[in-house]
Scaffold this motif. Structure first.
Motif, PDB file in Angstrom:
ATOM      1  N   TYR A 137      24.271  41.859  68.640  1.00  0.00           N
ATOM      2  CA  TYR A 137      25.632  41.930  69.677  1.00  0.00           C
ATOM      3  C   TYR A 137      26.407  40.461  69.278  1.00  0.00           C
ATOM      4  CZ  TYR A 137      27.705  39.325  73.531  1.00  0.00           C
ATOM      5  OH  TYR A 137      28.012  39.470  74.270  1.00  0.00           O
ATOM      6  N   MET A 138      25.533  39.952  68.606  1.00  0.00           N
ATOM      7  CA  MET A 138      25.616  38.001  68.276  1.00  0.00           C
ATOM      8  C   MET A 138      26.748  38.378  66.951  1.00  0.00           C
ATOM      9  SD  MET A 138      25.558  35.625  70.455  1.00  0.00           S
ATOM     10  CE  MET A 138      25.766  34.105  69.780  1.00  0.00           C
ATOM     11  N   ILE A 139      26.256  39.208  65.677  1.00  0.00           N
ATOM     12  CA  ILE A 139      26.676  39.093  64.731  1.00  0.00           C
ATOM     13  C   ILE A 139      27.990  39.771  65.153  1.00  0.00           C
ATOM     14  CG2 ILE A 139      26.578  39.966  62.613  1.00  0.00           C
ATOM     15  CD1 ILE A 139      23.918  40.107  62.781  1.00  0.00           C
ATOM     16  N   SER A 140      27.893  41.189  65.699  1.00  0.00           N
ATOM     17  CA  SER A 140      29.459  41.324  66.308  1.00  0.00           C
ATOM     18  C   SER A 140      30.163  40.495  66.394  1.00  0.00           C
ATOM     19  CB  SER A 140      29.174  42.623  66.762  1.00  0.00           C
ATOM     20  OG  SER A 140      28.729  42.269  68.022  1.00  0.00           O
ATOM     21  N   VAL A 141      29.767  39.530  67.062  1.00  0.00           N
ATOM     22  CA  VAL A 141      31.391  39.252  67.844  1.00  0.00           C
ATOM     23  C   VAL A 141      31.341  37.847  66.986  1.00  0.00           C
ATOM     24  CG1 VAL A 141      31.604  37.596  70.034  1.00  0.00           C
ATOM     25  CG2 VAL A 141      29.896  39.234  70.231  1.00  0.00           C
ATOM     26  N   LEU A 142      30.287  37.181  66.753  1.00  0.00           N
ATOM     27  CA  LEU A 142      30.802  35.832  65.432  1.00  0.00           C
ATOM     28  C   LEU A 142      32.290  36.267  64.422  1.00  0.00           C
ATOM     29  CD1 LEU A 142      27.629  34.631  65.115  1.00  0.00           C
ATOM     30  CD2 LEU A 142      29.466  33.661  66.669  1.00  0.00           C
ATOM     31  N   SER A 143      31.229  38.259  64.353  1.00  0.00           N
ATOM     32  CA  SER A 143      32.535  38.030  63.234  1.00  0.00           C
ATOM     33  C   SER A 143      33.552  38.495  63.325  1.00  0.00           C
ATOM     34  CB  SER A 143      31.677  39.339  62.266  1.00  0.00           C
ATOM     35  OG  SER A 143      31.484  40.275  62.785  1.00  0.00           O
ATOM     36  N   SER A 158      26.240  50.785  56.131  1.00  0.00           N
ATOM     37  CA  SER A 158      26.513  52.524  55.431  1.00  0.00           C
ATOM     38  C   SER A 158      24.985  52.979  56.116  1.00  0.00           C
ATOM     39  CB  SER A 158      26.442  51.744  54.060  1.00  0.00           C
ATOM     40  OG  SER A 158      25.104  50.635  53.615  1.00  0.00           O
ATOM     41  N   ASP A 159      24.205  52.334  56.494  1.00  0.00           N
ATOM     42  CA  ASP A 159      23.005  53.025  56.841  1.00  0.00           C
ATOM     43  C   ASP A 159      23.110  53.861  57.698  1.00  0.00           C
ATOM     44  OD1 ASP A 159      19.983  53.509  56.114  1.00  0.00           O
ATOM     45  OD2 ASP A 159      19.813  52.494  57.354  1.00  0.00           O
ATOM     46  N   ASP A 166      14.229  45.369  70.450  1.00  0.00           N
ATOM     47  CA  ASP A 166      14.795  46.008  70.965  1.00  0.00           C
ATOM     48  C   ASP A 166      16.043  44.856  72.144  1.00  0.00           C
ATOM     49  OD1 ASP A 166      15.024  48.917  70.273  1.00  0.00           O
ATOM     50  OD2 ASP A 166      15.836  49.848  71.914  1.00  0.00           O
ATOM     51  N   THR A 167      14.763  44.020  71.807  1.00  0.00           N
ATOM     52  CA  THR A 167      15.431  42.701  72.736  1.00  0.00           C
ATOM     53  C   THR A 167      16.123  41.595  71.341  1.00  0.00           C
ATOM     54  OG1 THR A 167      13.511  42.454  74.329  1.00  0.00           O
ATOM     55  CG2 THR A 167      14.550  40.279  73.517  1.00  0.00           C
ATOM     56  N   GLY A 168      15.181  41.650  70.457  1.00  0.00           N
ATOM     57  CA  GLY A 168      16.175  41.107  69.220  1.00  0.00           C
ATOM     58  C   GLY A 168      17.240  41.784  68.572  1.00  0.00           C
ATOM     59  N   ALA A 169      16.624  42.478  67.973  1.00  0.00           N
ATOM     60  CA  ALA A 169      18.134  43.853  67.388  1.00  0.00           C
ATOM     61  C   ALA A 169      18.712  44.313  68.251  1.00  0.00           C
ATOM     62  CB  ALA A 169      17.214  45.438  66.870  1.00  0.00           C
ATOM     63  N   LEU A 170      19.114  44.304  68.798  1.00  0.00           N
ATOM     64  CA  LEU A 170      20.280  43.905  70.329  1.00  0.00           C
ATOM     65  C   LEU A 170      20.987  42.991  70.780  1.00  0.00           C
ATOM     66  CD1 LEU A 170      19.237  46.838  73.088  1.00  0.00           C
ATOM     67  CD2 LEU A 170      20.355  47.644  70.999  1.00  0.00           C
ATOM     68  N   PHE A 171      20.400  42.507  70.772  1.00  0.00           N
ATOM     69  CA  PHE A 171      21.077  40.614  70.833  1.00  0.00           C
ATOM     70  C   PHE A 171      21.314  40.257  69.757  1.00  0.00           C
ATOM     71  CE2 PHE A 171      19.613  36.165  69.827  1.00  0.00           C
ATOM     72  CZ  PHE A 171      20.811  35.766  70.607  1.00  0.00           C
ATOM     73  N   ASN A 183      24.215  48.417  67.108  1.00  0.00           N
ATOM     74  CA  ASN A 183      23.137  49.833  67.132  1.00  0.00           C
ATOM     75  C   ASN A 183      22.918  50.020  65.776  1.00  0.00           C
ATOM     76  OD1 ASN A 183      22.874  51.533  69.149  1.00  0.00           O
ATOM     77  ND2 ASN A 183      24.835  50.979  69.750  1.00  0.00           N
ATOM     78  N   ALA A 184      24.166  49.162  64.575  1.00  0.00           N
ATOM     79  CA  ALA A 184      23.766  49.400  63.818  1.00  0.00           C
ATOM     80  C   ALA A 184      22.623  48.753  62.889  1.00  0.00           C
ATOM     81  CB  ALA A 184      24.856  48.795  62.144  1.00  0.00           C
ATOM     82  N   ILE A 185      22.455  46.900  63.706  1.00  0.00           N
ATOM     83  CA  ILE A 185      20.933  46.205  63.072  1.00  0.00           C
ATOM     84  C   ILE A 185      19.942  47.508  63.725  1.00  0.00           C
ATOM     85  CG2 ILE A 185      20.420  44.428  63.943  1.00  0.00           C
ATOM     86  CD1 ILE A 185      22.657  43.769  61.875  1.00  0.00           C
ATOM     87  N   ASN A 186      20.048  47.990  64.835  1.00  0.00           N
ATOM     88  CA  ASN A 186      19.342  48.318  65.017  1.00  0.00           C
ATOM     89  C   ASN A 186      18.636  49.110  64.570  1.00  0.00           C
ATOM     90  OD1 ASN A 186      17.293  48.584  67.801  1.00  0.00           O
ATOM     91  ND2 ASN A 186      17.833  50.445  68.758  1.00  0.00           N
TER      92      ASN A 186
END
Length: 351
Positions: free
Chosen positions: A215-221, A245-246, A207-212, A144-147
């Motif tokens: 999600y991927m950044i959260s999992v990889l981290s 932070s935003d 949202d197709t890109g933002a959610l994907f 949701n932060a990326i979104n």
């Protein structure tokens, strides 16, 4: 092989994005302008599908070995389907949240969890039964932060790319080639799309890109920093410093103004920079610079002692405080929050 795969992903993403644009108009996946949005005309918003397709092609070519690959891909498919439906139908926030939670549960049951962290002075914090909900909260929160930062041309794609660079470099430093491979494939898939998404954008990721991407950044981290030290746990948070932070200050604003957390507003970081006089393109570039700074700080933290890390974190918090006060990221009622931030700073200094 990884270099060739990355180039192929870049080319595929670049080639298919115009076709995705035409598809978006045909199926009604468009973004209508309104008083809280910057764009002034109807825009296609299915661009994330180009990133996803390119990423999947890269996975099929490289075939990275890892037992966690299947749950990661299944979770990503759920996210992409949720995003596509939202880009077409504007799903209610609760329905989108359900899709995000389902994707998070898939990877958690597949074995991705933060079970414990090693604390300073040989301590250890076991999460126990809380490891599952904490992992789900992390995935949903970062997604949701990326979104939420996807408000200007090229902003979310660029910030995500910088985060992916940082995560991939950290994975190489730690010897995690699986995470590095996925990170670089996703990075080049995103860069091919970013050519069409940078200001003036021809297509939005939606949202197709933002959610994907979220999600991927959260999992990889999570994969790169699970079961590590307390300072290392902060590294992925700093890498994602801009979107996190935003989002944090957005929640504070809505709490102070007694609004629902999902309520939209025009006080995000990019809105504030536009208000103080930056152009659309300069605002995006400034946030790119801030994101890159967070990434560099995160990499430096991995190479510092505990006390040096505390000092770096203190300086970073001071910089965030000054920025918040300068551009009014919270609004007129920021003072109570700043007292909390200063209290944390004082505690850090005493340590």
């Amino acid at each position: 092989m990884i270099y060739l795969t990355c180039i192929i992903c870049l080319i595929i993403s670049f080639i298919i994005t115009p076709f995705i644009k035409k598809l978006a108009f045909k199926i009604g996946a468009t973004d209508q302008p309104n008083n809280r949005k910057v764009h002034q005309k109807i825009m296609p918003r299915l661009g994330g599908l180009a990133i996803y397709i390119s990423f999947i092609v890269g996975i099929l070519i490289l075939r990275p070995e890892g037992s966690l690959l299947l749950p990661i891909l299944l979770g990503s498919l759920v996210m992409v389907i949720t995003g596509i439906l939202d880009d077409i139908k504007d799903l209610p926030a609760k329905v989108k949240l359900i899709g995000q939670v389902i994707a998070a549960i898939i990877v958690v049951t597949g074995g991705i969890q933060v079970e414990y962290i090693n604390l300073p002075f040989d301590g250890r914090l076991e999460f126990g039964i809380f490891s599952i909900p904490l992992t789900i909260i992390w995935i949903v929160g970062v997604t949701n932060a990326i979104n939420l930062i996807d408000g200007l041309d090229g902003l979310a794609a660029g910030v995500s790319s910088i985060a992916l660079i940082s995560v991939s470099i950290m994975a190489i430093i730690m010897g995690n080639l699986f995470v590095a491979s996925l990170g670089f494939i996703l990075l080049f898939s995103t860069l091919g799309f970013l050519y069409y998404n940078f200001h003036p954008a021809k297509i939005f990721m939606g949202d197709t890109g933002a959610l994907f991407l979220g999600y991927m950044i959260s999992v990889l981290s999570l994969l790169g920093f699970k079961n590590v030290t307390f300072i290392s746990l902060i590294v992925p948070i700093i890498i994602l410093g801009v979107p996190i932070s935003d989002t944090f200050f957005a929640i504070i604003r809505r709490f102070v103004n007694k609004q629902p957390i999902s309520a939209p507003d025009k006080s995000h970081l990019h809105h504030c920079l536009l208000k103080v006089g930056y152009s659309h393109r300069k605002t995006v570039l400034v946030i790119y610079g801030i994101s890159a700074l967070f990434g560099i700080v995160a990499i430096l933290l991995s190479k510092t002692t505990m006390w040096e890390s505390f000092l770096v974190i203190l300086v970073l918090m001071l910089a965030i405080e000054i920025t918040v006060e300068k551009i009014g990221l919270i609004g007129n009622d920021y003072r109570p929050i700043m007292k909390i931030v200063k209290g944390i700073q004082n505690m850090t200094m005493k340590l």
